[in-house]
Scaffold this motif. Structure first.
Motif, PDB file in Angstrom:
ATOM      1  N   SER A   1       0.823  -1.266   0.315  1.00 29.58           N
ATOM      2  CA  SER A   1      -0.232   0.358   0.464  1.00 29.58           C
ATOM      3  C   SER A   1       1.175   0.785   0.121  1.00 29.58           C
ATOM      4  O   SER A   1       2.230   0.915   0.237  1.00 29.58           O
ATOM      5  CB  SER A   1      -1.044   0.341   1.562  1.00 29.58           C
ATOM      6  N   SER A   2       0.902   2.561  -0.007  1.00 25.55           N
ATOM      7  CA  SER A   2       0.723   4.054   0.378  1.00 25.55           C
ATOM      8  C   SER A   2       1.063   3.751   1.736  1.00 25.55           C
ATOM      9  O   SER A   2       0.749   3.456   2.572  1.00 25.55           O
ATOM     10  CB  SER A   2       0.124   4.868  -0.771  1.00 25.55           C
ATOM     11  N   PRO A   3       1.960   4.701   1.631  1.00 24.10           N
ATOM     12  CA  PRO A   3       1.652   4.549   3.324  1.00 24.10           C
ATOM     13  C   PRO A   3       0.585   5.472   4.126  1.00 24.10           C
ATOM     14  O   PRO A   3      -0.432   6.857   2.953  1.00 24.10           O
ATOM     15  CB  PRO A   3       3.149   6.223   3.443  1.00 24.10           C
ATOM     16  N   GLY A   4      -0.274   5.317   5.389  1.00 24.07           N
ATOM     17  CA  GLY A   4      -0.839   5.699   5.791  1.00 24.07           C
ATOM     18  C   GLY A   4      -2.364   5.280   5.064  1.00 24.07           C
ATOM     19  O   GLY A   4      -3.958   5.314   5.300  1.00 24.07           O
ATOM     20  N   SER A   5      -1.902   3.944   4.465  1.00 26.51           N
ATOM     21  CA  SER A   5      -3.805   3.480   4.340  1.00 26.51           C
ATOM     22  C   SER A   5      -4.196   2.219   5.229  1.00 26.51           C
ATOM     23  O   SER A   5      -5.910   2.461   5.066  1.00 26.51           O
ATOM     24  CB  SER A   5      -3.356   2.460   2.706  1.00 26.51           C
ATOM     25  N   GLY A   6      -3.461   2.126   6.502  1.00 28.52           N
ATOM     26  CA  GLY A   6      -4.503   1.258   7.283  1.00 28.52           C
ATOM     27  C   GLY A   6      -3.354  -0.044   7.465  1.00 28.52           C
ATOM     28  O   GLY A   6      -4.855  -1.010   8.322  1.00 28.52           O
ATOM     29  N   LYS A   7      -2.970  -0.554   6.509  1.00 30.12           N
ATOM     30  CA  LYS A   7      -2.622  -2.258   6.432  1.00 30.12           C
ATOM     31  C   LYS A   7      -2.363  -2.438   7.688  1.00 30.12           C
ATOM     32  O   LYS A   7      -2.470  -2.892   8.457  1.00 30.12           O
ATOM     33  CB  LYS A   7      -2.126  -2.764   5.547  1.00 30.12           C
TER      34      LYS A   7
ATOM     35  N   VAL B   1       6.607  -2.445   2.924  1.00 28.20           N
ATOM     36  CA  VAL B   1       7.535  -0.832   2.939  1.00 28.20           C
ATOM     37  C   VAL B   1       6.215  -0.001   1.931  1.00 28.20           C
ATOM     38  O   VAL B   1       6.015  -0.791   0.827  1.00 28.20           O
ATOM     39  CB  VAL B   1       8.625  -0.448   2.239  1.00 28.20           C
ATOM     40  N   GLY B   2       6.133   1.229   2.626  1.00 28.82           N
ATOM     41  CA  GLY B   2       4.257   1.790   2.030  1.00 28.82           C
ATOM     42  C   GLY B   2       5.337   2.290   0.665  1.00 28.82           C
ATOM     43  O   GLY B   2       5.773   3.376   1.306  1.00 28.82           O
ATOM     44  N   ASN B   3       4.776   1.941  -0.330  1.00 29.16           N
ATOM     45  CA  ASN B   3       5.774   1.975  -1.637  1.00 29.16           C
ATOM     46  C   ASN B   3       4.745   0.576  -2.389  1.00 29.16           C
ATOM     47  O   ASN B   3       4.605   0.094  -2.099  1.00 29.16           O
ATOM     48  CB  ASN B   3       6.561   2.305  -1.341  1.00 29.16           C
TER      49      ASN B   3
ATOM     50  N   VAL C   1      -3.615  -5.456  -2.518  1.00 26.95           N
ATOM     51  CA  VAL C   1      -3.310  -4.134  -2.169  1.00 26.95           C
ATOM     52  C   VAL C   1      -4.094  -3.589  -1.401  1.00 26.95           C
ATOM     53  O   VAL C   1      -5.157  -3.825  -1.944  1.00 26.95           O
ATOM     54  CB  VAL C   1      -2.689  -3.084  -3.122  1.00 26.95           C
ATOM     55  N   VAL C   2      -3.428  -2.685  -0.334  1.00 22.46           N
ATOM     56  CA  VAL C   2      -4.318  -1.881   0.010  1.00 22.46           C
ATOM     57  C   VAL C   2      -4.587  -0.095  -0.323  1.00 22.46           C
ATOM     58  O   VAL C   2      -3.862  -0.185  -0.115  1.00 22.46           O
ATOM     59  CB  VAL C   2      -4.035  -2.224   1.458  1.00 22.46           C
TER      60      VAL C   2
END
Length: 269
Positions: free
Chosen positions: A81-87, A163-165, A181-182
């Motif tokens: 996911s991207s950073p901060g998606s809540g995963k 890693v958030g990316n 993917v989140v």
């Protein structure tokens, strides 16, 4: 430096082959004479050709990881996911609520800190933290070493929280069974179009934070359509890790795949 993405990692990218770059065209050198115009003095386009498959050794290690996991009947899910998606919040709740007696383990990928691994352990799973420094993704060699540290029991459910990316993790096979993917409703419905390789590689897309839909400008149908335009067969589930909305379907999805790992089809050839 990572030969594939240019990230300045900690030297843990020994799985990359050399890259041969062929440049077509040239940049104008104002100190040298020339007999043709350079409109607007902009550099000519360049074409970069990768002459060798830079992920060859990573893919070889990923296959070894995959065989190891299959031998142990372990379902491995690469959560990106991207950073901060809540995963991390999603994984915490999943660990607490998933109806299974099988052990759960998590490989936590972050550039720095042990915070997420500590949260995962508090939720009840075993965890190992992999800090990549300035690196922007996990690779198969990191997973191999993390598995050695975890020593998961047969039948374990393994999450890899990458890693958030949403760029580089799409390129790196870790030996997982599936990429999950989140994406959250706070990120924009066009996320799949901005990061097409990741969504094309996904087996499942979780659209998280649906409890915020009344408060944000997010077109759920458009996001689903964008994802399916890249990957027609991808499964998509709107969920909320905060309220629990949609998580029953997520748990069922995991349980079915755990069963498949424990009871692989018999090859009759």
């Amino acid at each position: 430096m990572c030969a594939t993405c240019g990230c300045d990692g900690d030297g843990d990218h020994d799985g990359h082959d050399a890259v041969v770059i062929t440049t077509v065209g040239h940049r104008h050198d104002p100190t040298r004479p020339h007999d043709h115009p350079h409109p607007h003095e902009h550099p000519h386009p360049t074409t970069v050709s990768l002459e060798q498959k830079v992920l060859a050794r990573n893919d070889e290690q990923a296959e070894r990881n995959r065989r190891r996991l299959a031998t142990l009947g372990i379902l491995a899910l690469n959560v990106t996911s991207s950073p901060g998606s809540g995963k991390t919040t999603l994984l915490e709740r999943t660990i607490r609520e998933l109806p299974t007696e099988q052990p759960i383990a998590v490989i936590e990928g972050d550039q720095e800190t042990l915070f997420d691994a500590e949260r995962i352990r508090a939720a009840g799973a075993s965890a190992v933290q992999v800090n990549t420094g300035a690196g922007c993704h996990l690779d198969a060699a990191m997973i191999d070493r993390a598995l050695a540290a975890l020593d998961p029991a047969p039948g374990t459910l393994l999450f890899v929280e990458n890693v958030g990316n949403l760029v580089c993790p799409a390129m790196f096979d870790l030996g997982e069974h599936c990429k999950v993917v989140v994406v959250s409703v706070t990120e924009g419905a066009d996320k799949p179009l901005k990061y097409p390789h990741m969504f094309a590689a996904a087996g499942l897309v979780l659209i998280n934070k649906t409890d915020l839909l009344p408060y944000v400008d997010f077109d759920l149908d458009a996001c689903v359509a964008h994802a399916r335009s890249l990957n027609p067969d991808v499964e998509i589930m709107p969920v909320s890790a905060t309220t629990g909305h949609g998580l029953a379907a997520w748990y069922e999805w995991i349980t079915l795949r755990m069963h498949d790992c424990a009871h692989p089809p018999v090859d009759k050839t």
